[in-house]
Design an enzyme around this catalytic site. Structure first.
Site, PDB file in Angstrom:
ATOM      1  N   THR A  77       0.847  -1.191   0.000  1.00  0.00           N
ATOM      2  CA  THR A  77       0.000   0.000   0.000  1.00  0.00           C
ATOM      3  C   THR A  77       0.879   1.235   0.000  1.00  0.00           C
ATOM      4  O   THR A  77       1.902   1.280   0.691  1.00  0.00           O
ATOM      5  CB  THR A  77      -0.950   0.017   1.212  1.00  0.00           C
ATOM      6  N   HIS A 137       2.327 -11.742  14.187  1.00  0.00           N
ATOM      7  CA  HIS A 137       3.403 -12.339  14.973  1.00  0.00           C
ATOM      8  C   HIS A 137       3.152 -13.817  15.283  1.00  0.00           C
ATOM      9  O   HIS A 137       4.072 -14.537  15.723  1.00  0.00           O
ATOM     10  CB  HIS A 137       3.565 -11.556  16.291  1.00  0.00           C
TER      11      HIS A 137
END
Length: 406
Positions: free
Chosen positions: A316, A368
């Site tokens: 993006t 994560h």
């Protein structure tokens, strides 16, 4: 004989759509396969075509939420095509209302009336208000009563500008906006999202673009932008750090041997993420052409569901809007997203000297649960290395080391 036109099936996971706009009025004649309305699903805008030629009887209204299979309109196939219909070319060429055919004037009048609510239209006709001085605030561009009163109370003032105004204007969220809202909240609530940052010296890429942009445009018919460099760099880094290109599916981790890069694009109705398939195998020119194609379709609301389905990693670019730093949200079920930002001239220490360099901050948001800190940081450092040394993009590593098989 009358045939029913229903909401078609547009995707396995889509159960309802919104009727955004009618391109035909009730009683209009439509040719076979002519576009008669625009529908919007939670993923894309698509067109509804007339299955047979005939006169349209409208059943669903603009703004209605319809289920798949719901009746939109019916078409009387026995109706005779009007002989007085004015060709589109003639209508466009006619500029003097006095010279326009009566049927055209009637159509123009009807078109004007459909842009205002009945009450607003009555006031416009009674007070002889020039509709060009009225700013529409209603849904789908409709002129409402308050819009006309505003124009009458403030003659000569630019419409739509109200000093110290305190108006509240509710507007129904589109399917696309509702989907964006739901997915963003879902991404925040279902992933262990962290963001790591780095910065990249854009000098080498800017130098290449400056030197070769004209030849590139002449040879490939497309501009040489930043997106091809970033896409190419990411594909190499994704192959080296496959967990960044993977996602969690229940108790499994799904790894990809290919790179389908989603490109976040700001469309008129919201953010969309069309996909560049197998970006790892595309040339710089092919990537740039695909970016232009997808961005143009997004702007025109012409993207198909297939073009926005899938994707293994997202890029993006908030820099085009002036963003210096951000923490982009993961495009689930993907596990990572790279955020580009604007390029600023900043003083940098180079070999003990202060040098002005064109610098860009990079941000990698990642899940994560699947990507460890070492992998996320190493991935971003690899992207930085490839961008600061564009020659590496040819082999993915130093040509000399490749020659020496190091």
């Amino acid at each position: 004989m009358a045939i029913d036109i229903k909401v078609p099936t547009v995707g396995e996971s889509i159960s309802e759509v919104t009727l955004v706009k009618w391109l035909k009025k009730d009683g209009d004649y439509a040719n076979r396969d002519e576009v008669i309305a625009e529908l919007e699903s939670e993923k894309a805008t698509f067109e509804l075509n007339a299955e047979q030629a005939g006169t349209i009887k409208i059943i669903a209204k603009e703004g209605d939420t319809l289920k798949i299979g719901d009746l939109v309109c019916s078409i009387d196939t026995d109706a005779v095509k009007p002989e007085t219909a004015v060709p589109a070319e003639t209508a466009k060429a006619t500029t003097n209302p006095a010279e326009a055919p009566k049927s055209e004037i009637a159509n123009l009048k009807s078109e004007t009336e459909t842009k205002a609510t009945p009450v607003a239209a009555a006031i416009i006709a009674d007070k002889k208000v020039d509709v060009k001085t009225v700013t529409a605030t209603g849904s789908n561009g409709k002129i409402v009563k308050q819009d006309v009163l505003e124009a009458l109370n403030n003659p000569g003032r630019k419409p739509g500008i109200t000093m110290f105004g305190r108006n509240d204007r509710p507007e129904k969220m589109s399917n696309l906006r509702r989907t964006i809202s739901r997915r963003l909240v879902e991404a925040k609530n279902t992933t262990a999202m962290l963001t790591t940052f780095n910065e990249v010296d854009m000098s080498a890429i800017i130098e290449i673009r400056t030197k070769y942009k004209d030849k590139f445009k002449e040879g490939h018919g497309v501009n040489l932008g930043f997106m091809s460099f970033f896409t190419k760099a990411c594909t190499y880094a994704l192959m080296e750090w496959p967990s960044v290109n993977a996602y969690i599916d229940g108790e499994n981790i799904i790894y990809h041997d290919y790179c389908d890069i989603s490109i976040a694009v700001s469309a008129p109705k919201g953010l969309v993420v069309p996909v560049i398939r197998n970006a790892e195998s595309l040339s710089m020119a092919a990537i740039e052409k695909k970016v232009v194609e997808l961005a143009t379709k997004a702007k025109d609301n012409k993207l198909t569901i297939e073009e926005m389905t899938g994707g293994t990693f997202t890029i993006t670019n908030g820099g085009i809007f002036g963003s210096m730093m951000s923490t982009p949200i993961i495009n689930i079920p993907q596990s990572a997203i790279l955020g580009m930002h604007n390029i600023l001239q900043r003083p940098m220490a180079v070999n003990g000297q202060v040098v002005i360099k064109p610098m860009m901050y990079l941000a990698l948001s990642y899940d994560h649960r699947i990507i460890d800190g070492r992998e996320s940081v190493s991935f971003l450092v690899r992207v930085k290395e490839l961008l600061e040394n564009p020659a590496l993009l040819l082999f993915g590593k130093d040509p000399v080391k490749s020659l020496l098989e190091l």
